[in-house]
Design a protein around this motif. Structure first.
Motif, PDB file in Angstrom:
ATOM      1  N   ASP A 274       0.811  -1.220   0.000  1.00 44.80           N
ATOM      2  CA  ASP A 274       0.000   0.000   0.000  1.00 44.80           C
ATOM      3  C   ASP A 274       0.844   1.271   0.000  1.00 44.80           C
ATOM      4  O   ASP A 274       0.302   2.379   0.086  1.00 44.80           O
ATOM      5  CB  ASP A 274      -0.935   0.007   1.213  1.00 44.80           C
ATOM      6  CG  ASP A 274      -2.088  -0.977   1.065  1.00 44.80           C
ATOM      7  OD1 ASP A 274      -2.397  -1.359  -0.078  1.00 44.80           O
ATOM      8  OD2 ASP A 274      -2.676  -1.373   2.092  1.00 44.80           O
ATOM      9  N   GLY A 275       2.171   1.105  -0.058  1.00 47.48           N
ATOM     10  CA  GLY A 275       3.042   2.258  -0.201  1.00 47.48           C
ATOM     11  C   GLY A 275       3.628   2.812   1.078  1.00 47.48           C
ATOM     12  O   GLY A 275       4.110   3.957   1.088  1.00 47.48           O
ATOM     13  N   ASP A 276       3.636   2.035   2.152  1.00 49.38           N
ATOM     14  CA  ASP A 276       4.181   2.519   3.423  1.00 49.38           C
ATOM     15  C   ASP A 276       5.206   1.527   3.971  1.00 49.38           C
ATOM     16  O   ASP A 276       4.934   0.797   4.931  1.00 49.38           O
ATOM     17  CB  ASP A 276       3.049   2.722   4.428  1.00 49.38           C
ATOM     18  CG  ASP A 276       3.470   3.581   5.621  1.00 49.38           C
ATOM     19  OD1 ASP A 276       4.689   3.751   5.815  1.00 49.38           O
ATOM     20  OD2 ASP A 276       2.582   4.060   6.341  1.00 49.38           O
ATOM     21  N   PRO A 277       6.411   1.484   3.373  1.00 53.49           N
ATOM     22  CA  PRO A 277       7.418   0.517   3.825  1.00 53.49           C
ATOM     23  C   PRO A 277       7.871   0.726   5.261  1.00 53.49           C
ATOM     24  O   PRO A 277       8.208  -0.244   5.953  1.00 53.49           O
ATOM     25  CB  PRO A 277       8.571   0.725   2.844  1.00 53.49           C
ATOM     26  CG  PRO A 277       8.367   2.091   2.284  1.00 53.49           C
ATOM     27  CD  PRO A 277       6.890   2.304   2.257  1.00 53.49           C
ATOM     28  N   ALA A 278       7.880   1.974   5.735  1.00 52.42           N
ATOM     29  CA  ALA A 278       8.285   2.218   7.123  1.00 52.42           C
ATOM     30  C   ALA A 278       7.307   1.565   8.090  1.00 52.42           C
ATOM     31  O   ALA A 278       7.706   0.913   9.061  1.00 52.42           O
ATOM     32  CB  ALA A 278       8.384   3.724   7.382  1.00 52.42           C
ATOM     33  N   ALA A 279       6.003   1.726   7.817  1.00 53.82           N
ATOM     34  CA  ALA A 279       4.997   1.089   8.665  1.00 53.82           C
ATOM     35  C   ALA A 279       5.085  -0.426   8.564  1.00 53.82           C
ATOM     36  O   ALA A 279       4.873  -1.142   9.555  1.00 53.82           O
ATOM     37  CB  ALA A 279       3.609   1.571   8.264  1.00 53.82           C
ATOM     38  N   ALA A 280       5.407  -0.928   7.361  1.00 56.75           N
ATOM     39  CA  ALA A 280       5.561  -2.381   7.180  1.00 56.75           C
ATOM     40  C   ALA A 280       6.692  -2.906   8.044  1.00 56.75           C
ATOM     41  O   ALA A 280       6.552  -3.938   8.720  1.00 56.75           O
ATOM     42  CB  ALA A 280       5.819  -2.691   5.711  1.00 56.75           C
ATOM     43  N   ALA A 281       7.821  -2.199   8.045  1.00 59.09           N
ATOM     44  CA  ALA A 281       8.957  -2.620   8.861  1.00 59.09           C
ATOM     45  C   ALA A 281       8.617  -2.546  10.342  1.00 59.09           C
ATOM     46  O   ALA A 281       8.953  -3.455  11.111  1.00 59.09           O
ATOM     47  CB  ALA A 281      10.177  -1.757   8.551  1.00 59.09           C
TER      48      ALA A 281
END
Length: 325
Positions: A274-281
């Motif tokens: 969904d375009g939020d790699p920081a939140a994914a990490a």
């Protein structure tokens, strides 16, 4: 204390990593399958019934250790001469028990040993003549290459499982359809993956109580949603994936440690899509830091590593540092 209980307690005390000869045990069972007739299944049938219930909150290594005495007994019974009619029942029980060991080794990330135990389970199922048992062993076997980077091999095993399962709705057929969906999603064939999702849903809706039981031999609704969560996650269809994750968690108040962790890793992967790699990490690191040590060497690590490889820059570094700690 009787012999069987003594063996089981002794094995548990030593721990799985300190259990010498477990591969040799499988080889002995495998060799015996082509030999003598059948034996008394009373105890081993009960052992299969006990072990097929799943982890029930216990780490994989503990469950495997508890099975060690029963595996030794199974090898011993298989080596005796017995009547041919009972031999088929014994082979079926052997297929079930060795298949359960294969599942545990899969979850512990011991891929080579898992493949070996599944091969033994399939051989035993063929000897028993029980096609539904063979379909189950093939469908469960497909999850090894599926979860460890070989989706084409997984799809091939799943196709064989569907062929053995036949037209009647069964846990094996539903699992094979779900595995096929995940495998096709992994290789980018979204259209075919969606057809397999629909197939899995159709079969799951028709399962009776026994086939839908929450055991390693059944295909319960929660397991169904867990598989579809992964399929939709791999396809990048995050809305459907989130819905499957919520449905899986809603079906029980306390899902297993591994189930919850896998669903959380799917959710983290969806955040990246969904375009939020920081939140994914952040999500993945949070899951990892809460994970007990007993669950850090197997399937959850594999799922986390797959996410790490697609994350960019600092997000990848952050998750990598957590996995290395």
């Amino acid at each position: 204390m009787d012999r069987r209980r003594f063996i089981g307690v002794a094995a548990l005390a030593t721990g799985v990593r300190g259990l010498p000869g477990i591969t040799e045990t499988r080889q002995g069972i495998d060799a015996a399958l082509s030999g003598s007739d059948a034996g008394d299944l009373a105890y081993l049938d009960g052992a299969f019934e006990r072990h097929r219930g799943g982890y029930r909150g216990r780490p994989p290594a503990v469950v495997l250790a508890r099975m060690r005495g029963d595996l030794e007994l199974l090898r011993e019974v298989l080596s005796r001469p017995h009547a041919s009619a009972t031999r088929a029942d014994l082979a079926r029980t052997a297929a079930g028990i060795t298949g359960l060991v294969a599942i545990i080794q899969h979850d512990r990330s011991d891929q080579r040993d898992s493949h070996g135990w599944f091969a033994t389970a399939e051989r035993a199922a063929r000897e028993s003549g029980d096609r539904r048992m063979l379909a189950w062993a093939l469908a469960r076997h497909a999850m090894v290459p599926l979860n460890y980077g070989a989706p084409k091999a997984a799809a091939e095993l799943a196709v064989r499982a569907r062929a053995e399962a036949g037209q009647a709705p069964s846990a094996a057929a539903a699992l094979a359809a779900a595995v096929t969906a995940r495998a096709l999603a992994s290789v980018g064939d979204r259209r075919s993956a969606l057809r397999s999702v629909a197939d899995a849903r159709r079969i799951a809706e028709r399962l009776d109580g026994g086939q839908a039981a929450d055991t390693w031999f059944g295909y319960p609704l929660q397991k169904h949603h867990v598989h579809l969560s992964q399929a939709f996650t791999l396809m990048g269809r995050t809305r459907e994936a989130y819905a499957e994750q919520e449905a899986a968690l809603a079906l029980t108040r306390s899902p297993s440690v591994m189930t919850r962790a896998l669903l959380e890793m799917d959710a983290a992967t969806c955040l990246h899509a969904d375009g939020d790699p920081a939140a994914a990490a952040d999500r993945a690191v949070s899951v990892w830091e809460r994970l007990p040590d007993a669950y850090r060497d197997g399937l959850v690590r594999s799922r986390a590593e797959a996410l790490r490889l697609v994350l960019p820059g600092t997000a990848r570094t952050r998750l990598g540092e957590a996995l290395a700690s």
